[in-house]
Design a protein around this motif. Structure first.
Motif, short mmCIF file in Angstrom:
data_model
loop_
_atom_site.label_atom_id
_atom_site.label_comp_id
_atom_site.label_asym_id
_atom_site.label_seq_id
_atom_site.Cartn_x
_atom_site.Cartn_y
_atom_site.Cartn_z
N MET A 45 0.87 -1.19 0.00
CA MET A 45 0.00 0.00 0.00
C MET A 45 0.89 1.22 0.00
N ARG A 46 0.41 2.27 -0.64
CA ARG A 46 1.17 3.51 -0.64
C ARG A 46 0.91 4.29 0.66
N PRO A 47 1.95 4.84 1.28
CA PRO A 47 1.74 5.59 2.53
C PRO A 47 1.36 7.04 2.23
N THR A 48 0.10 7.25 1.88
CA THR A 48 -0.30 8.62 1.53
C THR A 48 -1.33 9.18 2.51
N GLY A 49 -1.65 8.46 3.58
CA GLY A 49 -2.58 8.98 4.56
C GLY A 49 -3.06 7.89 5.49
N PRO A 50 -3.82 8.27 6.52
CA PRO A 50 -4.29 7.26 7.46
C PRO A 50 -5.37 6.36 6.84
N LEU A 51 -5.47 5.15 7.33
CA LEU A 51 -6.46 4.20 6.79
C LEU A 51 -7.80 4.34 7.51
N PRO B 34 7.95 15.24 -1.19
CA PRO B 34 8.06 13.87 -0.66
C PRO B 34 8.28 13.81 0.84
N ARG B 35 8.52 14.96 1.48
CA ARG B 35 8.84 14.93 2.91
C ARG B 35 7.72 14.36 3.76
N MET B 36 6.47 14.54 3.30
CA MET B 36 5.36 14.04 4.12
C MET B 36 5.26 12.50 4.12
N ILE B 37 5.87 11.87 3.14
CA ILE B 37 5.73 10.41 3.01
C ILE B 37 6.30 9.70 4.24
#
Ligand code: TRP
Length: 333
Positions: free
Chosen positions: A12-18, A56-59
């Motif tokens: 899964m891509r780490p782009t936000g909470p699940l 990309p820092r937020m990743i």
């Protein structure tokens, strides 16, 4: 890992909470598969960069959060390998090698590519990396020579490309990569709070990392059967947005009772919501407890990831040795 079990890989891509949509759509399935397969589950942080390259820092912050969501949902690091894509440099090497033999036309005709480019119109996705997204994904998968890949419907074209890339590699260099099958996960069974698809961009989700104090008002504000204006009007659970939640989190006998009560107008939407909150407390309790335990022990999380990375790396090194042998690119040192 048990010898002789079949292997699966997914990421899964780490782009936000699940949110609960991810939980019922994907994670329930992953948790179930742990018993049957040797599982490699990874955080696809390089893949997140295809759309987040400008910032990309937020990743990085999302990586541990994603792993917490997984473990809170019931993934057991004793039973599966949990790792981070960018920590296994072999994925980048295999990506490079596979990119050499992947025809551009296969990538350009990929329907997911065309759709995503249109959907994410605010981000310029006219990049080499984005076009190559499925080649990186093929590397993630083929690296672990899995029997199957659990994916949603939207990822099927990517998996088909993985199979085509494997076939082409095998054809050119001799049989090495088995073609993995899709283990299709069912479509999401849970709508968002407003009845649309549960999605971060609609702001209509219940997140696994939220406390009950945050969840309660969301439930109380949920949309129900729009045609039911007064408590004395009969409702229809089939069009009500709340009922799918009950189906998943309230026991069957109680669900039947709710259904009757709604159809006969002997039961109001507020009662129904209060009951859902009780069900959620019960259901989310263990998820919240597992997350709290991880929050209180950051070293444990780091050591889970470190151990998973080691195991994935060991596997990848073996695969890459075989790949290099085939290409006659062995290192001399
Ligand atoms: N493309 C997947 C998604 O967007 C994430 C992913 C990357 C993946 N590599 C993978 C999924 C390999 C399965 C196998 O959800």
């Amino acid at each position: 890992m048990t010898q002789g079990k079949k292997r699966i890989v997914s990421g899964m891509r780490p782009t936000g909470p699940l949110h609960l949509g991810h939980f019922f759509g994907v994670l329930v399935n992953w948790v179930r598969l742990q018993a049957e397969y040797d599982c490699f589950f990874f955080v696809a942080d390089w893949h997140a960069m295809t759309s987040e390259y400008a910032d990309p820092r937020m990743i990085k912050g999302f990586v541990p959060e994603l792993v917490k969501d997984w473990i809170a949902s019931g993934l057991d690091p004793e039973k599966c390998v949990i790792f981070q894509q960018s920590r296994i440099k072999e994925h980048a090497e295999l990506h490079l090698i596979l990119s050499m033999l992947t025809p551009l036309s296969w990538l350009e005709r990929n329907p997911t590519y065309k759709e995503m480019r249109q959907e994410l119109i605010q981000k310029d996705l006219n990049t080499y990396g984005f076009l190559g997204y499925p080649v990186l994904m093929a590397s993630d998968i083929l690296m672990y020579t899995p029997e199957a890949v659990p994916v949603g419907q939207d990822q099927l074209p990517h998996l088909e490309l993985t199979r085509e890339i494997a076939r082409r590699f095998n054809h050119l260099n001799g049989e090495l990569f088995p073609e993995p099958k899709a283990l299709l996960t069912e479509e999401a069974k849970l709508p968002g709070l407003d009845g649309r698809k549960m999605s971060k961009s609609y702001g209509n989700g219940i997140y696994l990392s939220e406390t009950m104090d945050q969840v309660r008002p969301k439930v109380m504000g949920m949309l129900t059967d729009k045609a039911r204006m007064r408590k004395t009007d009969p409702g229809d659970p089939e069009v009500c947005n709340l009922f799918p939640y009950h189906r998943l989190m309230t026991d069957a006998a109680k669900c039947a009772e709710i259904r009757e009560g709604c159809l006969a107008a002997s039961w109001g939407c507020v009662d129904c919501k209060k009951l859902l909150i009780e069900s959620m407390e019960r259901f989310l309790g263990p998820i919240h407890a597992r997350r709290a335990a991880l929050e209180g022990d950051p070293d444990r999380l780091m050591s889970i990831l470190a151990r998973g990375n080691d195991r994935a790396r060991e596997f990848s090194r073996r695969t890459m040795r075989r790949v290099r042998e085939r290409l006659n690119f062995q290192y001399d040192l």
